[in-house]
Write an enzyme that holds these catalytic residues in place. Structure first.
Site, PDB file in Angstrom:
ATOM      1  N   HIS A  43      -2.067  -7.622   2.325  1.00 33.60           N
ATOM      2  CA  HIS A  43      -1.490  -6.877   3.450  1.00 33.60           C
ATOM      3  C   HIS A  43      -0.214  -7.597   3.882  1.00 33.60           C
ATOM      4  O   HIS A  43      -0.216  -8.394   4.816  1.00 33.60           O
ATOM      5  CB  HIS A  43      -2.487  -6.814   4.606  1.00 33.60           C
ATOM      6  CG  HIS A  43      -2.071  -5.903   5.721  1.00 33.60           C
ATOM      7  ND1 HIS A  43      -2.972  -5.162   6.457  1.00 33.60           N
ATOM      8  CD2 HIS A  43      -0.849  -5.600   6.242  1.00 33.60           C
ATOM      9  CE1 HIS A  43      -2.325  -4.464   7.376  1.00 33.60           C
ATOM     10  NE2 HIS A  43      -1.034  -4.717   7.263  1.00 33.60           N
ATOM     11  N   GLU A  70      -1.997  -2.906   1.292  1.00 28.61           N
ATOM     12  CA  GLU A  70      -2.112  -2.184   2.548  1.00 28.61           C
ATOM     13  C   GLU A  70      -1.018  -2.629   3.500  1.00 28.61           C
ATOM     14  O   GLU A  70      -0.527  -3.756   3.431  1.00 28.61           O
ATOM     15  CB  GLU A  70      -3.498  -2.380   3.172  1.00 28.61           C
ATOM     16  CG  GLU A  70      -3.889  -3.809   3.455  1.00 28.61           C
ATOM     17  CD  GLU A  70      -5.309  -3.928   3.994  1.00 28.61           C
ATOM     18  OE1 GLU A  70      -6.181  -3.130   3.587  1.00 28.61           O
ATOM     19  OE2 GLU A  70      -5.540  -4.813   4.837  1.00 28.61           O
ATOM     20  N   HIS A 191     -12.793  -4.366   7.864  1.00 26.30           N
ATOM     21  CA  HIS A 191     -12.477  -5.100   9.086  1.00 26.30           C
ATOM     22  C   HIS A 191     -13.755  -5.672   9.689  1.00 26.30           C
ATOM     23  O   HIS A 191     -14.603  -4.942  10.190  1.00 26.30           O
ATOM     24  CB  HIS A 191     -11.743  -4.267  10.137  1.00 26.30           C
ATOM     25  CG  HIS A 191     -10.909  -5.117  11.056  1.00 26.30           C
ATOM     26  ND1 HIS A 191      -9.598  -5.439  10.802  1.00 26.30           N
ATOM     27  CD2 HIS A 191     -11.215  -5.765  12.190  1.00 26.30           C
ATOM     28  CE1 HIS A 191      -9.123  -6.217  11.758  1.00 26.30           C
ATOM     29  NE2 HIS A 191     -10.104  -6.450  12.620  1.00 26.30           N
TER      30      HIS A 191
END
Length: 239
Positions: A43, A70, A191
């Site tokens: 990310h 991401e 998450h």
């Protein structure tokens, strides 16, 4: 069974804290694959505080499993980076600049036209698209209209409430999964999933395709060792 994609941002954070190349990010990614991980996630953020843009090129050239990049597609540099690397999957996350970590999904109703445009750009390049969403039926239904291949369920609420009442914590995610399944959207999740809550989540979410886990997995590896930790997470998904 759901695939495990290991997010290696925290390895990059550790490397960047001293400069140089220790730990070697590419070696860690290859080791995660060797230990059984079925994907690698990064990310990148504009300040490159962990994953650097060059890291994505180095990883794409080295890894053999699925590569998932991401990030915030409102940053043109991110869009260019994804198109240059052509990962297996891009996950669109509505991060604000300077945000410590992702903390909400897209408002797919408000940003529907914009997301349609971005999904089309990535799909035309042969990249599978996943949109980061909260477990809300309206957001999932609107995500479907964008043409996305998958959604990624933001699981912080589930993780935060798991110890207190796991049945209540997972209920909106089960409903979200049923909505996604009815719409023929693939389901990813991520998450704050960890060794305590992952198995229950995977056992109760129908047709879960992939989980992306970084912070908890790397933290566990400090005590348990990276190889053992990757395989422990895999067992949560596969047992």
């Amino acid at each position: 069974m759901a695939k495990l994609s290991v997010n290696i941002n925290k390895i990059a954070t550790l490397r960047n804290s001293r400069g140089g190349n220790n730990p070697d990010l590419v070696k860690v990614a290859l080791d995660c694959e060797r230990f059984g991980a079925e994907g690698i996630t990064v990310h990148p953020r504009p300040d490159e505080r962990h994953i650097r843009y060059q890291d994505t090129f180095d990883l794409k050239a080295a890894i053999a499993t699925e590569f998932n990049i991401e990030g915030n597609c409102r940053e043109q540099k991110f869009v260019d980076l994804v198109l240059a690397n052509k990962p297996a999957q891009v996950t669109l996350v509505p991060d604000a600049e300077g945000q410590i970590t992702s903390n909400h999904g897209w408002d797919t109703i408000k940003h529907q036209d914009y997301l349609k445009e971005m999904v089309s750009i990535f799909q035309l390049a042969g990249i599978r698209v996943s949109i980061f969403v909260d477990p809300v039926r309206d957001m999932i239904e609107a995500a479907k209209t964008t043409g996305t291949d998958r959604i990624e369920l933001y699981t912080e609420s589930y993780a935060a409430n798991f110890a207190k009442d796991r049945v209540t914590a997972i209920a909106p995610y089960i409903q979200a999964a049923h909505t996604a399944n009815k719409l023929e959207l693939g389901i990813n999740a991520g998450h704050d999933l960890d060794l305590r809550n992952l198995k229950y989540f995977a056992d109760n979410i129908p047709n879960l395709l992939e989980v992306s886990i970084g912070h908890a997995l790397i933290s566990d590896a400090l005590y348990l060792g990276l190889e053992n930790t990757v395989q422990m997470y895999l067992r949560q998904l596969n047992d």
